[in-house]
Design an enzyme around this catalytic site. Structure first.
Site, mmCIF file in Angstrom:
data_model
loop_
_atom_site.group_PDB
_atom_site.id
_atom_site.type_symbol
_atom_site.label_atom_id
_atom_site.label_comp_id
_atom_site.label_asym_id
_atom_site.label_seq_id
_atom_site.Cartn_x
_atom_site.Cartn_y
_atom_site.Cartn_z
ATOM 1 N N CYS A 2 -22.761 -11.456 -1.163
ATOM 2 C CA CYS A 2 -22.157 -11.586 0.307
ATOM 3 C C CYS A 2 -21.994 -13.113 0.691
ATOM 4 O O CYS A 2 -22.031 -13.826 0.051
ATOM 5 C CB CYS A 2 -22.930 -11.060 1.078
ATOM 6 S SG CYS A 2 -23.589 -9.241 0.965
ATOM 7 N N GLU A 480 -26.734 -14.223 -24.712
ATOM 8 C CA GLU A 480 -25.649 -14.764 -23.941
ATOM 9 C C GLU A 480 -24.360 -14.194 -24.252
ATOM 10 O O GLU A 480 -23.587 -13.772 -23.173
ATOM 11 C CB GLU A 480 -25.553 -16.446 -23.702
ATOM 12 C CG GLU A 480 -24.467 -17.025 -22.919
ATOM 13 C CD GLU A 480 -24.669 -16.757 -21.635
ATOM 14 O OE1 GLU A 480 -23.524 -17.093 -20.751
ATOM 15 O OE2 GLU A 480 -25.568 -15.907 -21.101
#
Length: 608
Positions: A2, A480
């Protein structure tokens, strides 16, 4: 996760709020909105999806007002709908909120029992109702905030407007970051300095539990006990220019190509090339000789950087390392002591689980170190010693340059520890520093493999699954690589230690399964080659990511290859990260996914 912005300006602020929210898109979001006060009355626009939808709504029906708040929401409580988008308004109060109010159900029941009507499914709306109830009882805005904040459990950052108060903006933080920007007769509030960079470079970072009252003439900060406190003003190094894409199609592409430069910047802070030695600010507070162990904790890609560091510290410094995912570490009550050096890795410096793990370790008496890309962040401020990565703002949600800069910092720490513990001689230390100094140029040369990688990515975009294998420091790179492919292209992928192949994963191998093997020509190359032959015998499609020596090895004849330059094994994890990133990036581009903002993901995870 956010994003919040607030402006106390001298002219209409709606478009400024929108511009600031665009600079917070990298945090991840699925709806957005702004609210202003126009002649003392709320005006509000909200939209599902991307900011272009909010921009279109404002274009159709502009709103006015010289004070306002804005928000990009990543849904936690309630679906990403207009009704659930922020700002939320209750009576005479408008609120935007990052984080989670853990006791919102209890508060919601209280509001409903008192005759209140809630219009959304969010936890945020209860904050607006509680504040409005205090106002209805005669409390002034500041008194209402002081009364409500202690009732909220969880992690939050808040920005609050009050109807009729055109020279008042109140913010609060507990667990989620919030910064104040100082202007000339204007004041700003934002989740980070990037959001505020077009307006000011003078920033006050709120500390844990702080809340702030802003007017155009200045600010007043209160701590969690409502006592007035002073917080310093610092000059931010973030500039608006740093967060533009330039000529690149995506931020991620730009950030991949920035790596030779930012690795060089980071190295220049940690090594002295003239003396061929490590030179690390603040390292004198770490007595490596008397340490019992290093404890590393991080999340996501930063955790994989820590896994690589475990190999480095144990090999070059003979220093035991324990590493754990922060969301697990914070709850398993790990025994610690003052002989432990607890090292926390976070791009944002605000990762909730990592911060909680830091605070646990600090309470146990451990020395705290932080590897962060934001020196003003909460994790940096609470650490005993900070090791900044000099990556610059990373906007793409999938970490690229932050990861390689984290590795760059961690390898210099390992080499310094090896010298301090006398496991490395001065000559060996100098040789390794010399090898490390080649990293920026090697990264530049690694980028030259991009055309070949793009061709492989087109075929990979048609595969339903993928497997990544590696040994030693290449095992974390396999993890990864699988993570990058999953988060960008939504193709299911797994990373494994190559030696584990025959202990289960080999059952997955068939002609539809691409297998990416990360294998520079090092001491364990032949072991990895034998694993590749096991895959080939079962019809698997192998793509070997190797160096020139590995590509020339007769055992790899006929295999598809991504070839990098030869390099010292110390540097390989940093450089081999680049083709892994480019492979995921180009696969996602071919599949048409949102590369910079993959679905369901947030850049900075500031809630549990």
């Amino acid at each position: 996760m956010c994003g919040i912005v607030g402006i106390l300006g001298r002219q209409d602020v709606a478009l400024q709020l929108l511009d600031a929210l665009k600079r917070l898109e990298y945090r991840g979001y699925d709806s957005a909105g702004i609210a202003t006060l126009d002649q003392g009355v709320f005006a509000r626009k909200r939209a599902e999806g991307k900011l272009r939808n909010l921009e279109a709504a404002l274009g159709e029906a502009p709103i006015r007002g010289s004070i306002g708040i804005g928000h990009t929401r990543w849904a936690t409580h309630g679906a990403p709908t207009v009704l659930n988008a922020h700002p939320h308004v209750a009576g005479r109060v408008a609120v935007v909120h990052n984080g989670i109010i853990e006791n919102f159900l209890e508060l919601r029941e209280e509001i409903v029992a008192a005759g209140g009507t809630l219009l959304s499914d969010t936890d945020t709306e209860v904050v607006a109702h509680l504040l409005d109830a205090e106002r209805a009882r005669g409390a002034r805005p500041k008194e209402a905030v002081a009364a409500v904040l202690p009732r909220l459990r969880g992690a939050f950052a808040l920005a609050i407007l009050f109807e009729g108060e055109e020279d008042l903006l109140i913010g609060a933080r507990k667990g989620s970051p919030l910064a104040v920007g100082h202007g000339d007769g204007e004041m700003y509030l934002g989740s980070d300095a990037i959001a505020l960079s077009p307006f000011t470079d003078r920033i006050t970072y709120l500390e844990e539990g702080d809340w702030v009252v802003l007017t155009r003439s200045g600010l007043q900060v209160f701590d969690a006990a409502n006592a007035a406190v002073l917080r310093p003003v610092s000059k931010s190094s973030v500039t608006a220019a740093l967060v533009e894409k330039g000529n690149y199609r995506h931020f991620m592409a730009k950030e991949i190509h920035e790596q030779p430069e930012v690795i060089g910047h980071t190295l220049s802070r940690y090594i002295d090339l003239g003396k061929r030695t490590t030179e690390i600010q603040g390292i004198e507070s770490v007595d490596f000789q008397s340490l019992g162990r290093i404890v590393i904790s991080a999340c996501g890609t930063a955790y994989y950087a820590g896994l690589v560091a475990k190999y480095w510290f144990e090999k070059y410094a003979r220093l035991p390392v324990e590493i754990d995912i922060a969301s697990e570490f914070r709850y398993r009550e790990t025994p610690m002591s003052d002989r432990d050096f607890a090292l926390f890795i976070s791009q944002s410096g605000e990762t909730a689980d990592t911060l909680a793990s830091l605070r646990y370790s600090k309470a146990q008496g451990a020395l705290i170190g932080a590897v962060v890309n934001v020196p003003e962040s909460t994790i940096a401020r609470e650490a005993d010693v900070v090791f900044p990565t000099i990556a610059g703002p990373e906007i793409g949600v999938a970490s690229t340059k932050a990861f390689t800069c984290q590795l760059t910092v961690l390898v210099t720490l390992a080499l310094h520890a090896g010298l301090a513990r006398r496991h490395l001689s001065a000559e060996a230390h100098a040789d390794l520093v010399g090898a490390l100094s080649a990293a920026p140029n090697l990264a530049l040369r690694a980028l030259q493999a991009e055309p070949a990688i793009e061709g492989l990515a087109q075929a990979l975009s048609k595969a339903p699954n993928a497997l990544y294998l590696g040994r030693g420091t290449n095992f974390p790179l396999a993890l990864e690589g699988a993570l990058k492919l999953k988060e960008l292209s939504y193709i299911h992928a797994e990373g494994y230690a190559a030696g584990e192949l025959k202990h289960g994963p080999i059952a997955l191998i068939d002609e539809t399964m691409p297998v990416f093997v990360i294998a520079p020509h090092d001491a364990i190359f032949e072991k990895t080659v034998s694993n590749m032959q096991e895959v080939a015998a079962r019809g698997g499609r192998i793509v070997l990511i190797t160096d020139e020596a590995g590509a020339d090895n007769p055992a790899t004849a006929g295999m598809e290859k991504i070839v990098l330059p030869d390099m010292h094994e110390l540097v390989a994890p940093i450089i081999f990260a680049l083709p892994v990133q480019m492979l995921a990036y180009h696969t996602a581009v071919f599949m048409g996914t949102d590369v910079d903002q993959p679905r369901n993901l947030a850049k900075s995870v500031t809630v549990e």
